[in-house]
Motif scaffolding. Structure first.
Motif, PDB file in Angstrom:
ATOM      1  N   GLU A   8      42.565  -1.843 -23.704  1.00 36.66           N
ATOM      2  CA  GLU A   8      42.786  -3.150 -23.906  1.00 36.66           C
ATOM      3  C   GLU A   8      43.565  -3.536 -22.750  1.00 36.66           C
ATOM      4  O   GLU A   8      43.458  -4.765 -22.116  1.00 36.66           O
ATOM      5  N   GLN A   9      44.690  -2.697 -22.175  1.00 36.23           N
ATOM      6  CA  GLN A   9      45.509  -3.096 -21.198  1.00 36.23           C
ATOM      7  C   GLN A   9      44.787  -3.365 -19.692  1.00 36.23           C
ATOM      8  O   GLN A   9      44.979  -4.197 -18.882  1.00 36.23           O
ATOM      9  N   LEU A  10      43.452  -2.765 -19.751  1.00 35.87           N
ATOM     10  CA  LEU A  10      42.680  -2.698 -18.577  1.00 35.87           C
ATOM     11  C   LEU A  10      42.494  -4.189 -18.213  1.00 35.87           C
ATOM     12  O   LEU A  10      42.583  -4.639 -17.034  1.00 35.87           O
ATOM     13  N   SER A  11      41.894  -4.917 -19.326  1.00 38.59           N
ATOM     14  CA  SER A  11      41.615  -6.412 -18.914  1.00 38.59           C
ATOM     15  C   SER A  11      42.844  -7.135 -18.484  1.00 38.59           C
ATOM     16  O   SER A  11      42.848  -7.998 -17.535  1.00 38.59           O
ATOM     17  N   ALA A  12      44.030  -7.043 -19.062  1.00 38.65           N
ATOM     18  CA  ALA A  12      45.240  -7.583 -18.810  1.00 38.65           C
ATOM     19  C   ALA A  12      45.637  -7.387 -17.263  1.00 38.65           C
ATOM     20  O   ALA A  12      46.127  -8.071 -16.606  1.00 38.65           O
ATOM     21  N   ALA A  41      36.133  -0.699 -13.602  1.00 32.29           N
ATOM     22  CA  ALA A  41      34.987  -1.004 -12.731  1.00 32.29           C
ATOM     23  C   ALA A  41      33.918  -1.865 -13.479  1.00 32.29           C
ATOM     24  O   ALA A  41      33.415  -2.867 -12.983  1.00 32.29           O
ATOM     25  N   ALA A  42      33.621  -1.389 -14.750  1.00 35.92           N
ATOM     26  CA  ALA A  42      32.691  -2.469 -15.427  1.00 35.92           C
ATOM     27  C   ALA A  42      33.281  -3.833 -15.792  1.00 35.92           C
ATOM     28  O   ALA A  42      32.557  -4.746 -15.604  1.00 35.92           O
ATOM     29  N   LEU A  43      34.408  -3.697 -15.996  1.00 32.74           N
ATOM     30  CA  LEU A  43      35.156  -4.998 -16.464  1.00 32.74           C
ATOM     31  C   LEU A  43      34.950  -5.905 -14.921  1.00 32.74           C
ATOM     32  O   LEU A  43      34.918  -6.999 -15.300  1.00 32.74           O
ATOM     33  N   ARG A  44      35.520  -5.111 -13.900  1.00 31.88           N
ATOM     34  CA  ARG A  44      35.641  -6.007 -12.708  1.00 31.88           C
ATOM     35  C   ARG A  44      34.185  -6.541 -12.355  1.00 31.88           C
ATOM     36  O   ARG A  44      34.011  -7.660 -11.892  1.00 31.88           O
TER      37      ARG A  44
END
Lengths: 248, 200
Positions: A8-12, A41-44
């Motif tokens: 979850e921290q990855l989005s943050a 990478a997918a989120l980006r």
């Protein structure tokens, strides 16, 4: 931190919403974790695609519909206020204050406006006649039917003020007011219209709309879909009473 | 000749409106119309709904801004009201099938359109469709953060939820979108214990 929390921290992280310490720790983790790199990478990619959506813009029609709805709501509030006053028992001073706050301030007359008034004089047509939603669009039909701008009449009088094809034509005897008187008020109402390229004022008509004293502002709009527009404003406060369009 | 009201701050306009200057309110409408419409359209995925929501928001504002204290940003207020009005509409009309929008937020016309509308435009239409498929709560955080550029704290203020909730919702919303858009094919078991879909 468990793996799941880190996820979850990855989005943050992407959004710059982590503290310096957390960000450093997470970046260090990502360097060693292939799975997190894939997710990041997918989120980006997802964020980039969402951000690339163009910003929607309300159409001109939506905008006028909005302003018309607000004008109607304001008008019904006004009627309610006036109804309260009519019930009596209210001091004259209160009535005077209400009347003042409901009026729109009229723009001051300046030298430039005198010149404008002269130009307006060629375009302003005063009628005692009334229109409504059924008959107002006829004004547009007449506008479009005129093949060329009013040059035939010569000089300042143009084709509109003396156009006897318009119903209830011009200032006859007993018409007390000159077009110049209305020029400033019409200007004020005209300023509430959203700016638009290629729109030329064809005529300004002073008449009644549903028995309310009104200004009728008629434009020809050039461009990809040429059409004529009619904006009807209440004379007292420039609230929008009606809007009509007619394509060539 | 420029309108002096255009230079006034939001709070100054609200103060003027409170004193009865209706033109000050008109200036606020001009200032916020596009933002409100933009939120409404991306939330409702339907131009007619978006138009109705926009009208409702400003009709609401006509009354509410007379009493606005200025303790919150006006933009936060408009975003909150726009999202809430949109959520109401979306929930009420959930059963009605909405036609998908193209990337400009327009109803696609029947004619094919100019040739350059292949490629990037088609992709944007898919993104818009995906946005319309995720839950309204997820859509709201993405619209406010990714499209309206609000930060987590501002999103939290607008939606009246804790920042922690914003953070987890944004993440889940993006994972859902990533799946719909093909950026994540399957989620690996080690990564995501929760179900992705949170449809109420």
């Amino acid at each position: 931190m468990t793996h799941h929390e880190q996820h979850e921290q990855l989005s943050a992280l992407l959004d710059g919403e982590l503290s310096h310490a957390d960000r450093t720790a997470l970046e260090r983790h990502v360097e060693t974790c292939a799975a997190c790199r894939v997710t990041l990478a997918a989120l980006r990619a997802t964020v980039a695609e969402v951000r690339a959506l163009p910003e929607p813009e309300p159409s001109a029609r939506d905008s006028w519909a909005l302003r018309a709805a607000l004008a109607r709501a304001r008008a019904s509030e006004t009627r309610r206020s006036r109804a309260v006053i009519a019930l009596g028992g209210i001091a004259a001073a209160v009535i005077a204050v209400v009347a003042i706050t409901m009026q729109r301030p009229h723009p001051a007359t300046e030298a430039s406006r005198v010149a404008d008034a002269a130009n307006f004089g060629t375009l302003i047509l005063i009628q005692d006649q009334g229109y409504d939603a059924k008959t107002a669009p006829d004004l547009l039909a007449l506008t479009l039917a005129r093949a060329a701008p009013a040059t035939a009449g010569g000089g300042n009088t143009g084709g509109v003020a003396n156009d006897s094809s318009l119903p209830g034509s011009v200032a006859g005897p007993g018409q007390p007011t000159s077009p110049d008187t209305y020029a400033a008020q019409i200007s004020a109402c005209e300023r509430t219209i959203p700016a638009r390229d290629g729109a030329t004022a064809t005529a300004y008509l002073v008449a009644r709309y549903n028995a309310t004293p009104a200004f009728f502002l008629i434009y020809e709009v050039a461009g990809n879909s040429p059409h004529a527009e009619l904006w009807v404003f209440r004379r007292s406060d420039c609230s929008l009473l009606g809007f009509f369009q007619r394509a060539r | 000749m420029s309108e002096p009201l255009a230079d006034e701050s939001d709070l100054a306009l609200i103060a003027r409106y409170g004193r009865g200057e209706t033109r000050a309110f008109d200036e606020l409408v001009t200032r916020y119309e596009r933002r409100v419409y933009s939120v409404a359209l991306r939330m409702c995925a339907d131009p007619e709904d978006a138009r109705d929501v926009t009208q409702d928001v400003f009709l609401n504002a006509m009354r509410a801004l007379r009493r606005f204290r200025g303790d919150a940003q006006l933009s936060t207020w408009f975003h909150r009201v726009a999202v809430n009005a949109s959520l109401d509409t979306v929930r009420k009309r959930r059963r009605r099938a909405t036609r998908p929008l193209d990337e400009a937020g327009e109803q696609p016309s029947d004619d094919p359109g100019p040739e350059e509308r292949a490629g990037a435009s088609a992709r944007a239409a898919e993104v818009q469709r995906a946005l319309a498929l995720i839950s309204p709560e997820h859509r709201a955080v993405l619209v406010l953060h990714d499209l309206r550029q609000l930060d987590y704290a501002e999103v939290a203020a607008a939606l009246d939820i804790p920042v922690g909730t914003v953070k987890s919702r944004i993440h889940r919303a993006r994972i859902e979108m990533a799946g719909l858009l093909g950026h994540i094919r399957d989620t690996e078991p080690a990564h995501e214990a929760d179900p992705l879909r949170e449809r109420p």
